[in-house]
Design a protein around this motif. Structure first.
Motif, mmCIF file in Angstrom:
data_model
loop_
_atom_site.group_PDB
_atom_site.id
_atom_site.type_symbol
_atom_site.label_atom_id
_atom_site.label_comp_id
_atom_site.label_asym_id
_atom_site.label_seq_id
_atom_site.Cartn_x
_atom_site.Cartn_y
_atom_site.Cartn_z
ATOM 1 N N LYS A 54 72.304 43.382 64.006
ATOM 2 C CA LYS A 54 72.995 43.784 62.774
ATOM 3 C C LYS A 54 72.591 42.889 61.612
ATOM 4 O O LYS A 54 72.408 43.368 60.478
ATOM 5 C CB LYS A 54 74.515 43.736 62.990
ATOM 6 C CG LYS A 54 75.039 44.848 63.891
ATOM 7 C CD LYS A 54 76.565 44.843 63.943
ATOM 8 C CE LYS A 54 77.075 46.023 64.754
ATOM 9 N NZ LYS A 54 78.558 46.067 64.806
ATOM 10 N N LYS A 105 67.519 45.133 54.824
ATOM 11 C CA LYS A 105 68.013 46.331 54.132
ATOM 12 C C LYS A 105 67.697 47.617 54.886
ATOM 13 O O LYS A 105 67.367 48.645 54.286
ATOM 14 C CB LYS A 105 67.451 46.386 52.703
ATOM 15 C CG LYS A 105 67.911 45.197 51.854
ATOM 16 C CD LYS A 105 67.334 45.258 50.453
ATOM 17 C CE LYS A 105 67.947 44.202 49.541
ATOM 18 N NZ LYS A 105 67.816 42.818 50.049
ATOM 19 N N LYS A 137 69.074 43.878 60.519
ATOM 20 C CA LYS A 137 69.076 45.131 59.760
ATOM 21 C C LYS A 137 69.598 44.921 58.346
ATOM 22 O O LYS A 137 69.047 45.446 57.365
ATOM 23 C CB LYS A 137 69.934 46.167 60.497
ATOM 24 C CG LYS A 137 69.883 47.561 59.878
ATOM 25 C CD LYS A 137 70.653 48.552 60.743
ATOM 26 C CE LYS A 137 70.564 49.960 60.149
ATOM 27 N NZ LYS A 137 71.293 50.947 60.992
ATOM 28 N N ARG A 138 70.659 44.095 58.220
ATOM 29 C CA ARG A 138 71.216 43.837 56.891
ATOM 30 C C ARG A 138 70.250 43.050 56.018
ATOM 31 O O ARG A 138 70.036 43.383 54.849
ATOM 32 C CB ARG A 138 72.533 43.064 57.033
ATOM 33 C CG ARG A 138 73.156 42.656 55.686
ATOM 34 C CD ARG A 138 74.442 41.892 55.871
ATOM 35 N NE ARG A 138 74.261 40.633 56.570
ATOM 36 C CZ ARG A 138 73.801 39.514 55.987
ATOM 37 N NH1 ARG A 138 73.447 39.523 54.698
ATOM 38 N NH2 ARG A 138 73.689 38.401 56.676
#
Length: 475
Positions: free
Chosen positions: A245, A252, A248-249
């Motif tokens: 996570k 972006k 992915k953050r």
């Protein structure tokens, strides 16, 4: 302690998580017991087998996968090559069929409940991590051997405790940081260069370099996989994986299909402090989430601390533009020498010294390696290692549920960040004015380990381990 000849490949071992002392060590012990049966010519005459787990191996064995490792080891599987996706299915098959195929060739009855015994109240004097194998033969006799998993995947057999490692004549034998510094001053060699000279006592230089790069490829594959795998960790704590996570953050949501393009994309994000800090944490989390999932990892120097060194190495590669074989080998060689000094002068086993012996040592190793790769002198390298360990002294090992998850996974992020901080402090300091030597902090760590209450030494009998009410399923 001391008088050992430790190679890079003793400190860095490829294996399967979640623990070097509780998984890799018992796995190797099971393989060694198979070798005993083969040498005596009695493997095919074995009718039954008992495994007795003592001390810390009993108390946190299920959470650390000790039972799983032993069953796979007795089955003839190797942790370097065994398919990690087959770990649980094969163990489940042994439990369900109530049969185990010794060495992959000789099937005997085996009851997980009756033949694998967790002796929670018993401990053997040499080391808290002990396992005894008993093979019962057709003629009514038995073969019994006891092994100790002493940390970092190192295993010694009872009555053979002094022969931990192969004895070789090294050109630059080192037991202490002071001895290391003397050799560096006499030769003018960097620590990594001195290590590479010593390695030639074991094997040709090209084999050492190839082996180091195999270690690196395992590290980078582990980081990349961990940063791209979601889900919940096994064991019953219901810990959600966070690295994917975060990855992915930070990117972006952009997907990448290979390591090289992924690293390039991370670099494009710049060098903002918070951005780099997030990535270092993400790198460390990714490795230890893989470790907790019975993934393939590298002891660095242990599995529980296996995320610190990869995270700092990945930081060097990504944010200092050091994606080069020579820098990678320099980093790993330097780290291994610092780790060996701690093993000789103290311990790298949490069951002996608490988590200071795992996260603390890995942080010191990473700090030293990073300092040399960024141009630090030999004295600055030792200073960085000292700083990193100084601020881990007294760290306990208190895994909740006996699992290598809480607080173990997050501790790797802390160890990585402390390593980078220690390197920066050393690079901006005059080591000649240092008040504390690396040898002093190694000695202090060992004294602290001896004074530490046993409930804080990987037994899950104290600390955080008893603060969270649990009802974990049997493995």
């Amino acid at each position: 302690m001391g008088n050992e000849r430790i190679s890079i490949f003793d400190m860095f071992k490829i294996g399967i998580g979640p623990s070097s002392s509780h998984t890799l060590g018992p796995w190797r012990a099971a393989q060694r017991f198979l070798d005993v049966l083969r040498r005596r010519g009695v493997l095919d005459q074995t009718e039954g087998i008992h495994i007795l787990l003592y001390g810390s191996l009993a108390k946190t064995g299920v959470g650390h996968g000790t039972d799983i490792a032993i069953l796979l080891g007795l089955s003839g599987d190797d942790p370097v090559t065994f398919d990690v996706y087959q770990v649980m299915p094969k163990v489940q098959d042994i439990k369900t069929s109530q049969r185990i195929r010794l060495g992959g060739q000789h099937a005997i009855p085996f009851s997980y409940t009756d033949n694998l015994m967790f002796l929670y109240a018993e401990s053997l004097p040499f080391h808290p991590n002990a396992v005894t194998f008993q093979a019962f033969l057709q003629d009514g006799t038995a073969v019994s051997e006891t092994y100790y998993s002493i940390g970092g995947g190192f295993v010694v057999q009872e009555h053979d405790a002094e022969s931990v490692l192969s004895e070789v004549d090294l050109p630059f034998p080192v037991d202490t940081a002071q001895e290391l510094m003397v050799w560096c001053m006499k030769t003018g060699l960097k620590i990594s260069e001195l290590v590479m000279e010593n390695e030639m006592a074991w094997r040709p230089e090209d084999e050492t370099k190839a082996g180091i790069m195999q270690i690196f490829h395992t590290l980078k594959d582990c980081i990349y996989k961990g940063c791209h795998t979601q889900g919940v960790l096994p064991g019953g704590l219901h810990v959600e994986r966070r690295a994917a996570k975060m990855n992915k953050r930070l990117l972006k949501g952009r997907p990448y299909t290979d390591y090289d393009s992924w690293v390039s994309a991370i670099r494009e994000g710049g060098k903002d402090f918070n951005y780099i800090l997030d990535w270092v944490s993400c790198f460390a989390l990714s490795v230890n989430e893989e470790n907790a999932s019975f993934g393939r990892v590298v002891t660095a120097p242990t599995n529980g601390a296996s995320g610190v060194i990869p995270a700092v190495l990945q930081y060097l590669i990504t944010f200092h533009d050091c994606y080069r074989d020579d820098k990678i080998m320099q980093f790993i060689a330097t780290a291994s020498e610092i780790g060996s000094i701690f093993k000789k002068g103290a311990t790298i086993s949490a069951a002996m010294g608490g988590c200071q012996a795992e996260i603390g040592v890995s942080s010191a190793m990473a700090a030293a390696a990073l300092t040399e790769c960024l141009g630090g002198s030999q004295r600055q390298v030792l200073m960085a290692a000292e700083i990193a360990m100084e601020h881990h002294l007294g760290l306990t090992c208190d895994p909740i549920g006996g699992l290598v998850q809480i607080p173990c996974i997050e501790r790797n992020t802390m160890g990585a960040v402390k390593a980078i901080t220690a390197a920066q402090l050393a690079l901006n300091s005059n080591p000649d004015k240092a008040k504390v030597s690396l040898d002093a902090v190694v000695s202090t760590m060992w004294e602290t380990a001896q004074d530490m209450n046993v409930k804080y030494k990987e037994t899950a009998d104290g600390g955080l381990a008893i603060k969270v009410p649990l009802s974990l399923p049997e493995c």
